[in-house]
Design a protein around this motif. Structure first.
Motif, PDB file in Angstrom:
ATOM      1  N   LEU A 254       0.905  15.307   2.416  1.00  0.00           N
ATOM      2  CA  LEU A 254      -0.284  15.703   1.947  1.00  0.00           C
ATOM      3  C   LEU A 254      -0.665  17.200   2.301  1.00  0.00           C
ATOM      4  O   LEU A 254      -1.243  17.879   1.415  1.00  0.00           O
ATOM      5  N   ILE A 255      -0.637  17.696   3.834  1.00  0.00           N
ATOM      6  CA  ILE A 255      -1.093  18.782   4.180  1.00  0.00           C
ATOM      7  C   ILE A 255      -0.294  20.007   3.542  1.00  0.00           C
ATOM      8  O   ILE A 255      -0.546  20.774   3.158  1.00  0.00           O
TER       9      ILE A 255
ATOM     10  N   LEU B  73      -0.888  18.213  -1.574  1.00  0.00           N
ATOM     11  CA  LEU B  73      -0.694  17.164  -2.756  1.00  0.00           C
ATOM     12  C   LEU B  73      -2.277  16.588  -2.897  1.00  0.00           C
ATOM     13  O   LEU B  73      -3.076  16.691  -2.017  1.00  0.00           O
TER      14      LEU B  73
ATOM     15  N   PRO C 276       0.656   7.761   9.792  1.00  0.00           N
ATOM     16  CA  PRO C 276       0.288   7.963   8.305  1.00  0.00           C
ATOM     17  C   PRO C 276      -0.784   7.388   7.679  1.00  0.00           C
ATOM     18  O   PRO C 276      -1.040   6.288   8.326  1.00  0.00           O
ATOM     19  N   LEU C 277      -1.258   7.709   6.817  1.00  0.00           N
ATOM     20  CA  LEU C 277      -2.429   7.145   6.098  1.00  0.00           C
ATOM     21  C   LEU C 277      -1.928   5.945   5.343  1.00  0.00           C
ATOM     22  O   LEU C 277      -1.058   6.026   4.719  1.00  0.00           O
TER      23      LEU C 277
ATOM     24  N   PHE D 137      -4.116  12.877  -4.362  1.00  0.00           N
ATOM     25  CA  PHE D 137      -3.835  11.532  -4.799  1.00  0.00           C
ATOM     26  C   PHE D 137      -5.135  11.153  -5.461  1.00  0.00           C
ATOM     27  O   PHE D 137      -6.252  11.439  -4.748  1.00  0.00           O
TER      28      PHE D 137
ATOM     29  N   GLY E 293      -4.667  17.348   0.502  1.00  0.00           N
ATOM     30  CA  GLY E 293      -4.155  17.719   1.772  1.00  0.00           C
ATOM     31  C   GLY E 293      -4.826  19.138   1.717  1.00  0.00           C
ATOM     32  O   GLY E 293      -4.842  19.857   0.737  1.00  0.00           O
TER      33      GLY E 293
ATOM     34  N   LEU F 159      -2.840   3.535   2.330  1.00  0.00           N
ATOM     35  CA  LEU F 159      -3.781   3.330   1.216  1.00  0.00           C
ATOM     36  C   LEU F 159      -3.706   2.233   0.526  1.00  0.00           C
ATOM     37  O   LEU F 159      -2.711   2.034  -0.074  1.00  0.00           O
TER      38      LEU F 159
ATOM     39  N   PRO G 109       0.818  -1.184  -0.087  1.00  0.00           N
ATOM     40  CA  PRO G 109       0.059   0.096  -0.010  1.00  0.00           C
ATOM     41  C   PRO G 109       0.907   1.227   0.014  1.00  0.00           C
ATOM     42  O   PRO G 109       2.082   1.167   0.566  1.00  0.00           O
ATOM     43  N   LEU G 110       0.341   2.362  -0.679  1.00  0.00           N
ATOM     44  CA  LEU G 110       1.085   3.468  -0.391  1.00  0.00           C
ATOM     45  C   LEU G 110       0.830   4.057   1.044  1.00  0.00           C
ATOM     46  O   LEU G 110      -0.433   3.983   1.696  1.00  0.00           O
ATOM     47  N   THR G 111       1.946   4.631   1.705  1.00  0.00           N
ATOM     48  CA  THR G 111       2.002   5.024   3.203  1.00  0.00           C
ATOM     49  C   THR G 111       2.182   6.404   3.049  1.00  0.00           C
ATOM     50  O   THR G 111       3.270   6.854   2.487  1.00  0.00           O
ATOM     51  N   LEU G 112       1.401   7.469   3.264  1.00  0.00           N
ATOM     52  CA  LEU G 112       1.246   8.641   3.130  1.00  0.00           C
ATOM     53  C   LEU G 112       1.486   9.316   4.647  1.00  0.00           C
ATOM     54  O   LEU G 112       0.564   9.418   5.335  1.00  0.00           O
ATOM     55  N   GLY G 113       2.639   9.956   4.829  1.00  0.00           N
ATOM     56  CA  GLY G 113       2.636  11.037   6.006  1.00  0.00           C
ATOM     57  C   GLY G 113       1.707  11.963   5.679  1.00  0.00           C
ATOM     58  O   GLY G 113       1.743  12.572   4.610  1.00  0.00           O
ATOM     59  N   ALA G 114       0.944  12.421   6.533  1.00  0.00           N
ATOM     60  CA  ALA G 114       0.032  13.620   6.600  1.00  0.00           C
ATOM     61  C   ALA G 114       0.644  14.861   6.524  1.00  0.00           C
ATOM     62  O   ALA G 114       0.271  15.779   5.583  1.00  0.00           O
TER      63      ALA G 114
ATOM     64  N   PHE H 124      -7.581  12.040  -2.812  1.00  0.00           N
ATOM     65  CA  PHE H 124      -7.074  12.370  -1.522  1.00  0.00           C
ATOM     66  C   PHE H 124      -6.526  13.845  -1.704  1.00  0.00           C
ATOM     67  O   PHE H 124      -5.522  13.802  -2.596  1.00  0.00           O
TER      68      PHE H 124
END
Lengths: 392, 392
Positions: A311-312, A316, B303-304, A318, B320, B306, A303-308, B318
């Motif tokens: 993203l914030i 970004l 982290p999220l 997705f 941010g 996905l 899975p993609l693991t996204l540090g928030a 998704f």
């Protein structure tokens, strides 16, 4: 394009749009003798697929009898057999089996053999592709309706059945990925991983055709320099703004800095991700603030693991993209896009991805067909596996 | 709204827009005596923050001398002190320190004490909020310029300094989250976690005002039924389409199914995520195909993760969101939005989130102020910590 060696392959190159109808195996009653791979339970393809013989009634009313010319083995087909794909085929006894079955395969090119009396717009000899997914294309012949088929234009006539059969998934995916998420202007950058995949190669070439620059990531492997050279050329060369590097190189902060500097110091607004896991995150590091990452596959199965914070604070976006859904929802746009793509193929601007052919003859047994599918499951040699049908 | 008990608090309720200028501590030379929390190194707030006394010169030219009325302690302020926030304050010796320092705090309400001769648009007694982030609001007084301040309209005059001081981050975030990603129509659903946070409560209430329905997730805790009732009421009640449930209930497939059925069987097109980790993924399960999840915080610090299949086959998007960047980029839109929000506050339609006040008097020592910040770090009792300034 693959090197063509056999008479069959040469024939395939020029059989589309020529109006030549091959000999047909019909019985005295007009029934076409056909074979199909079928499955009645979800599971590993090698365990659940069987080769089934049956006959097809003469085309009646709005029916069209077709023979298959070529049908690729795509990852989605495999997942559908395994039962892990969201769209599942309906099991029926249409081909005369006792236990309900389904025919796998979503993509393929066919030639019209005969038409029912009320069919318009199709004539024997026409070449067509599937208008929708889930037709079941791993078979020698089928009864279709005109709504199932999208005719390949006869002019330009040099579209090969191999090209026609493989246009719906990979080139269409690449086309939509580049068009639908960020309005890129000529001279602007996109980044992608799995750049040597069918979608990756198509994206590289559309980039060249539309004046886009691209950073292309491939997995490190033996002989990777040769692959890098090949991909760079597909994109128009380094001077056209085509950068190719390995995942290892992308993981090196110094090298990544160089690449971002090459991209005017800002990174790209669009990233195409088919790998997932760490590779997806590394790709994000090449994105500019406000950039979009579109995921259309998960080769790494991670899975993609996204540090928030990524993203914030990097603002970004997705997205996921699934060409089957898009195609089913946008039939008219799809047709226009296919016409455009066929023009690129005919002009030589869009080249095929490497393919490995398995010839499906009248006497080819199930073992040989399952072996081709197994090569696809294993990602054998990085080549797309494809059935081409020989109608001796 | 917090229960108001002290004379100070009653004064705060009505001091905005009244034109009453409190007594000022000025020396015989006209200098204002001021105090500020400052830090010269990044680290834990309790370790690096010091209370610093200094004097402020009389307002000259385009300067405005202000006293602070209220300044909240937001998570972003803490992160900025820790040095883990992307926008870092500039360290200067402006307040007469030997070692360069910065004043923390991004949000606050001030009252104008005096203005320089060339200032227009501001008069002593006016109440204002910070126009930009990073002004440094944890201080009793400051010298500002008119470009630093956004005047609070005198009519409606019942905006309290507490409300003015806390409008820029939480209500503005909630407003943009609901407006900028999916064009929701009255009667449509959104889902959110951390529904009892400042942003969550504002979103619930905007939802009620704009006719939206919402599913609100809170962490399971003691007395959660009382919290659920309170939040349901903020959203207009169950009959208005406000559902509140705990993260445990959301984790139960049966319960989740019930909730989705409540949402016309489809789920929502918009999800607001401030938790991350598993909570973010669980929220995705309440989204409809093609839905958007906007992440604006990461309370879980996880982290999220996905699964690509969720992204691809559910066609999810998704995003941010960071209100600081938005505010700095859209000053005019921000002003219009604040006017609208102040109208909601004045009419009683938008209520404050629970706050815990720390009174900052002339003789309050650094220990008491750092304790309030520590309560904020610990998420003490789920209440927002806020400094209110007493000018005896």
């Amino acid at each position: 394009m693959i090197p063509l060696r056999t008479p069959l392959q040469r024939a395939l190159l020029c059989s589309a749009g020529t109006g030549i109808v091959p000999r047909r195996h019909i019985t005295v009653f007009g029934y076409t003798q056909a074979k199909a791979l079928i499955f009645s339970d979800h599971g590993q393809p090698k365990d659940v697929l069987k080769l089934h013989s049956h006959s097809i009634s003469p085309a009646y009313g709005d029916e069209i009898t077709v023979r298959f010319l070529a049908a690729p083995i795509n990852p989605a087909d495999i997942n559908q057999i395994e039962g892990v794909y969201p769209s599942k085929p309906a099991f029926t006894t249409a081909l005369g089996t006792l236990i309900p079955h389904a025919v796998p395969g979503n993509e393929g090119a066919v030639q019209v053999l005969s038409i029912g009396s009320s069919v318009t717009g199709f004539a024997p000899g026409d070449v067509a592709i599937m208008r929708h997914t889930a037709f079941g294309t791993w078979r020698t012949h089928a009864t279709a309706r005109s709504s199932d088929l999208l005719k390949i234009p006869k002019s330009p006539s040099i579209i090969t059945p191999l090209q026609a059969a493989t246009v719906s998934v990979n080139p269409c995916t690449a086309y939509r990925l580049l068009k639908d998420f960020v309005p890129l202007q000529p001279g602007e950058w996109f980044v992608q991983n799995a750049a040597n995949s069918g979608v990756g190669r198509a994206a590289l070439q559309f980039g060249r055709i539309w004046g886009l620059k691209s950073v292309n990531v491939v997995r490190h492997r033996e002989g990777v320099e040769e692959l890098k050279r090949e991909l760079r050329e597909l994109g128009g060369g380094g001077e056209a703004g085509t950068v190719v590097l390995t995942d290892q190189e992308l993981g090196d902060p110094e090298r990544r800095k160089e690449v971002v500097e090459r991209m005017d110091g800002k990174g790209a607004m669009l990233g195409l991700n088919s790998v997932g896991g760490k590779a997806g995150i590394d790709l994000c590091k090449l994105l500019d603030t406000g950039g979009h990452l579109v995921t259309y596959g998960a080769m790494s199965k991670k899975p993609l693991t996204l540090g928030a914070s990524l993203l914030i604070f990097k603002d970004l976006h997705f997205h996921g993209f699934w060409v089957s859904r898009w195609s089913d929802r946008h039939p008219a746009e799809r047709e226009a896009m296919l016409e455009e793509i066929f023009r690129y193929i005919a002009s030589g601007e869009l080249k095929d991805a490497p393919m490995e052919i398995t010839v499906w003859k009248r006497d080819t047994n199930g073992e040989e067909l399952r072996a081709a599918i197994e090569r696809s499951v294993q990602g054998f040699g990085g080549k797309k596996q494809i059935f081409v049908f020989e109608d001796e």
